[in-house]
Each structure stands twice: as structure tokens, then as C-alpha cells.
Design a protein around this motif. Sequence first.
Motif, mmCIF file in Angstrom:
data_model
loop_
_atom_site.group_PDB
_atom_site.id
_atom_site.type_symbol
_atom_site.label_atom_id
_atom_site.label_comp_id
_atom_site.label_asym_id
_atom_site.label_seq_id
_atom_site.Cartn_x
_atom_site.Cartn_y
_atom_site.Cartn_z
ATOM 1 N N MET A 111 4.593 -5.698 -16.354
ATOM 2 C CA MET A 111 4.712 -6.505 -15.336
ATOM 3 C C MET A 111 3.929 -5.638 -14.388
ATOM 4 O O MET A 111 2.816 -5.552 -14.477
ATOM 5 C CB MET A 111 6.059 -5.234 -14.222
ATOM 6 N N PRO A 112 3.203 -7.213 -14.466
ATOM 7 C CA PRO A 112 2.099 -7.648 -13.377
ATOM 8 C C PRO A 112 2.463 -7.447 -12.628
ATOM 9 O O PRO A 112 3.102 -7.407 -11.487
ATOM 10 C CB PRO A 112 2.144 -9.091 -13.839
ATOM 11 N N PRO A 113 1.595 -6.920 -11.767
ATOM 12 C CA PRO A 113 1.369 -7.237 -10.204
ATOM 13 C C PRO A 113 2.068 -7.960 -8.711
ATOM 14 O O PRO A 113 0.935 -8.863 -9.526
ATOM 15 C CB PRO A 113 -0.037 -6.092 -9.707
ATOM 16 N N ALA A 114 2.831 -7.388 -8.315
ATOM 17 C CA ALA A 114 2.496 -9.077 -7.117
ATOM 18 C C ALA A 114 1.939 -8.959 -5.889
ATOM 19 O O ALA A 114 1.622 -8.313 -5.614
ATOM 20 C CB ALA A 114 4.463 -8.438 -6.967
ATOM 21 N N ALA A 115 1.739 -10.820 -6.503
ATOM 22 C CA ALA A 115 0.296 -10.878 -5.325
ATOM 23 C C ALA A 115 1.385 -11.506 -4.127
ATOM 24 O O ALA A 115 2.758 -11.698 -4.154
ATOM 25 C CB ALA A 115 -0.560 -12.156 -5.845
ATOM 26 N N SER A 116 0.627 -11.180 -2.837
ATOM 27 C CA SER A 116 1.447 -11.664 -2.382
ATOM 28 C C SER A 116 1.198 -13.304 -2.114
ATOM 29 O O SER A 116 1.503 -14.089 -2.040
ATOM 30 C CB SER A 116 0.882 -11.313 -0.485
ATOM 31 N N SER A 117 2.611 -13.774 -1.001
ATOM 32 C CA SER A 117 3.564 -14.995 -1.501
ATOM 33 C C SER A 117 3.349 -15.296 -0.508
ATOM 34 O O SER A 117 2.980 -14.765 0.217
ATOM 35 C CB SER A 117 5.149 -14.966 -2.454
ATOM 36 N N ARG B 204 4.630 -2.040 -6.316
ATOM 37 C CA ARG B 204 4.236 -0.782 -5.884
ATOM 38 C C ARG B 204 2.548 -0.905 -6.823
ATOM 39 O O ARG B 204 2.032 0.097 -6.315
ATOM 40 C CB ARG B 204 5.534 -0.255 -6.704
ATOM 41 N N GLN B 205 3.149 -1.629 -8.558
ATOM 42 C CA GLN B 205 1.803 -1.877 -9.421
ATOM 43 C C GLN B 205 0.897 -2.503 -8.520
ATOM 44 O O GLN B 205 -0.343 -1.812 -8.891
ATOM 45 C CB GLN B 205 2.530 -2.403 -10.040
ATOM 46 N N ARG B 206 0.377 -2.974 -7.197
ATOM 47 C CA ARG B 206 -0.675 -3.760 -7.090
ATOM 48 C C ARG B 206 -0.724 -2.785 -5.933
ATOM 49 O O ARG B 206 -2.359 -2.889 -5.525
ATOM 50 C CB ARG B 206 0.059 -4.890 -6.402
ATOM 51 N N LEU C 131 -0.340 0.659 -5.397
ATOM 52 C CA LEU C 131 -1.389 1.668 -6.645
ATOM 53 C C LEU C 131 -2.495 1.083 -7.001
ATOM 54 O O LEU C 131 -3.783 1.800 -6.415
ATOM 55 C CB LEU C 131 -0.407 2.223 -7.543
ATOM 56 N N ALA C 132 -2.824 0.175 -7.164
ATOM 57 C CA ALA C 132 -4.555 -0.768 -7.785
ATOM 58 C C ALA C 132 -4.943 -0.562 -6.426
ATOM 59 O O ALA C 132 -6.397 -1.073 -6.504
ATOM 60 C CB ALA C 132 -3.840 -1.577 -8.306
ATOM 61 N N GLN C 133 -4.569 -1.279 -5.321
ATOM 62 C CA GLN C 133 -5.091 -1.057 -3.979
ATOM 63 C C GLN C 133 -5.471 0.238 -3.252
ATOM 64 O O GLN C 133 -6.565 0.176 -2.582
ATOM 65 C CB GLN C 133 -4.415 -1.775 -2.326
ATOM 66 N N GLY C 134 -5.232 1.322 -3.796
ATOM 67 C CA GLY C 134 -5.589 3.171 -3.106
ATOM 68 C C GLY C 134 -4.755 3.086 -2.574
ATOM 69 O O GLY C 134 -5.035 4.735 -1.957
ATOM 70 N N MET C 135 -3.087 3.283 -2.759
ATOM 71 C CA MET C 135 -1.888 3.800 -2.068
ATOM 72 C C MET C 135 -1.501 5.102 -2.996
ATOM 73 O O MET C 135 -1.836 5.747 -3.728
ATOM 74 C CB MET C 135 -0.633 2.616 -2.423
ATOM 75 N N HIS D 82 15.541 4.020 -2.709
ATOM 76 C CA HIS D 82 14.535 4.581 -1.048
ATOM 77 C C HIS D 82 13.635 3.161 -0.991
ATOM 78 O O HIS D 82 12.677 2.906 -0.556
ATOM 79 C CB HIS D 82 14.842 5.582 -1.054
ATOM 80 N N THR D 83 12.469 3.369 -2.273
ATOM 81 C CA THR D 83 11.289 2.808 -2.594
ATOM 82 C C THR D 83 11.159 1.302 -2.263
ATOM 83 O O THR D 83 10.266 0.119 -2.042
ATOM 84 C CB THR D 83 10.839 3.121 -3.866
ATOM 85 N N ILE D 84 12.372 0.587 -2.711
ATOM 86 C CA ILE D 84 12.385 -0.743 -3.441
ATOM 87 C C ILE D 84 12.578 -1.116 -0.981
ATOM 88 O O ILE D 84 11.197 -2.069 -1.258
ATOM 89 C CB ILE D 84 13.936 -0.720 -3.828
ATOM 90 N N ILE D 85 13.524 -0.724 -0.696
ATOM 91 C CA ILE D 85 13.210 -0.467 0.492
ATOM 92 C C ILE D 85 12.122 -0.733 1.150
ATOM 93 O O ILE D 85 11.542 -1.173 1.758
ATOM 94 C CB ILE D 85 14.847 -0.069 1.398
ATOM 95 N N GLU D 86 10.814 0.523 0.941
ATOM 96 C CA GLU D 86 10.087 0.893 1.712
ATOM 97 C C GLU D 86 9.142 -0.150 1.212
ATOM 98 O O GLU D 86 8.192 -0.973 1.926
ATOM 99 C CB GLU D 86 9.411 2.235 0.907
ATOM 100 N N MET D 87 9.474 -0.706 0.116
ATOM 101 C CA MET D 87 7.663 -1.728 -0.863
ATOM 102 C C MET D 87 8.436 -3.007 0.438
ATOM 103 O O MET D 87 7.181 -3.803 1.026
ATOM 104 C CB MET D 87 8.189 -2.086 -1.779
ATOM 105 N N PHE D 88 9.278 -3.209 0.881
ATOM 106 C CA PHE D 88 9.619 -4.602 1.427
ATOM 107 C C PHE D 88 9.936 -4.808 2.848
ATOM 108 O O PHE D 88 8.923 -5.283 3.332
ATOM 109 C CB PHE D 88 11.501 -5.008 1.274
ATOM 110 N N MET D 89 9.894 -3.419 3.290
ATOM 111 C CA MET D 89 9.512 -3.086 4.896
ATOM 112 C C MET D 89 7.992 -3.472 5.174
ATOM 113 O O MET D 89 7.651 -3.858 5.970
ATOM 114 C CB MET D 89 9.829 -2.189 5.227
#
Length: 198
Positions: free
Chosen positions: A1-7, A76-78, A80-84, A114-121
Motif C-alpha cells: 500500500m503506497p503512503p497517503a499524501a496530504s490531499s 501511518r506508513q507515510r 513512519l517514513a517521516q520519522g514518527m 484506536h490508531t485510525i482515530i489517532e491518524m485522522f485527528m
Amino acid sequence: MPPAASSPHAFANTLIQSRKRLTYKQAQAVIDDAKGEGQPYTKGLLEAPPNPNLPEVGPDVRQLLVHMDRLARAIRQRRLAQGMIVLDLPEVELVINEEGHVIDALPEDNAFTHTIIEMFMVEANEAVARWLTKAGLPVLRRIHPDPEATSAEQVRQFMMVAGRRLPKVLDRKAMQALLDSVRGTPSPTPSTWPSSRP
């Protein structure tokens, strides 16, 4: 799955219409079932009734949860690539009786919902911060600076005693690799690692 870019995004005054009330565990059960990863439920050797722990939801809610799961994993993948940095710190849920007294403490569930909500927030917070910054308005930010040199050296010395070697530069990538190497092992969590004290 490719990382999600800011839309592209927009801000508006809206109302939320809840289609279904679900706990984190219930939402995770729906997602797992839709992805074919649900735990099999059996009641005896010959019976295989529907899982009673799986809530009944319409196909629209079911599909929405699957899309949320897919998007959150890409975000989350994106990140992590940014250093999370991901710290799997143990958390507990307190059980309180009718009198308001704590009577037990149970491990909190680790459902990915839980992570879904965290990523969206986090995505929403960053979108607002970018908009305010572009508009030239003051913004209060919470940042996570890189580890101090003394703290990094303490971690390095401790990990050497534990039989693990670290690179000379303990940056976010190195911290990610270190945490990934001990995740799921009996090694202590980062919150229990000793540190030098005066």
C-alpha cells in the motif's frame, strides 16, 4: 500500500449524523470480518453459529470502516517514513463500581481502530495548522525535538550493556530501528529503561 499524501481539504461548519454507535472493539471486529481476518467462532464441534460479538451493521457502514482502515494505514506508513516514533507503552483501563471506586485494572485493548482515530485527528490538526500559518495567524504548536545528546548517550550505554549496538547518530530512524528490534520481545518498554539520575 503506497503512503497517503496530504490531499486537498476544506473547512466548514457541519453537523455529524451518526449512523451506528460502535466501541473500538466492535468496529475492529467488523473490519477484521470484512477483510477475512476475523477470529472463527464455534459453539461445539458441529455448530458454527454467527459470531455474537460481531455487531450488525449495514453494508455502507461496513464499507466505510474498511476504507477508514485502509486510509489510516497509508497515513501511518507515510508518517513512519517521516520519522514518527511508535512507543508501545502498556496502558490500563480502570474498572469503577457504582460507588465510584476503582475495583480493578485491565489491560487496554490494542485494536487498530484506536490508531485510525489517532491518524485522522493528527491529519486534521496539521491541516488546521497549515491553514492558519498560510493565513499569517499565530499558532500554538507542540513539537517533539530530537533527543538531547546526554539522553542519547545514556540510551546508547544501556543498550550496549543489553548487548545491542547503536549507530553513532541516534536520530529518529535509528530510534525506529531500535524500537522495532525489541517490539514483541521480553525486553522492557522504553518507559522502564533506566536513566542516569543525580
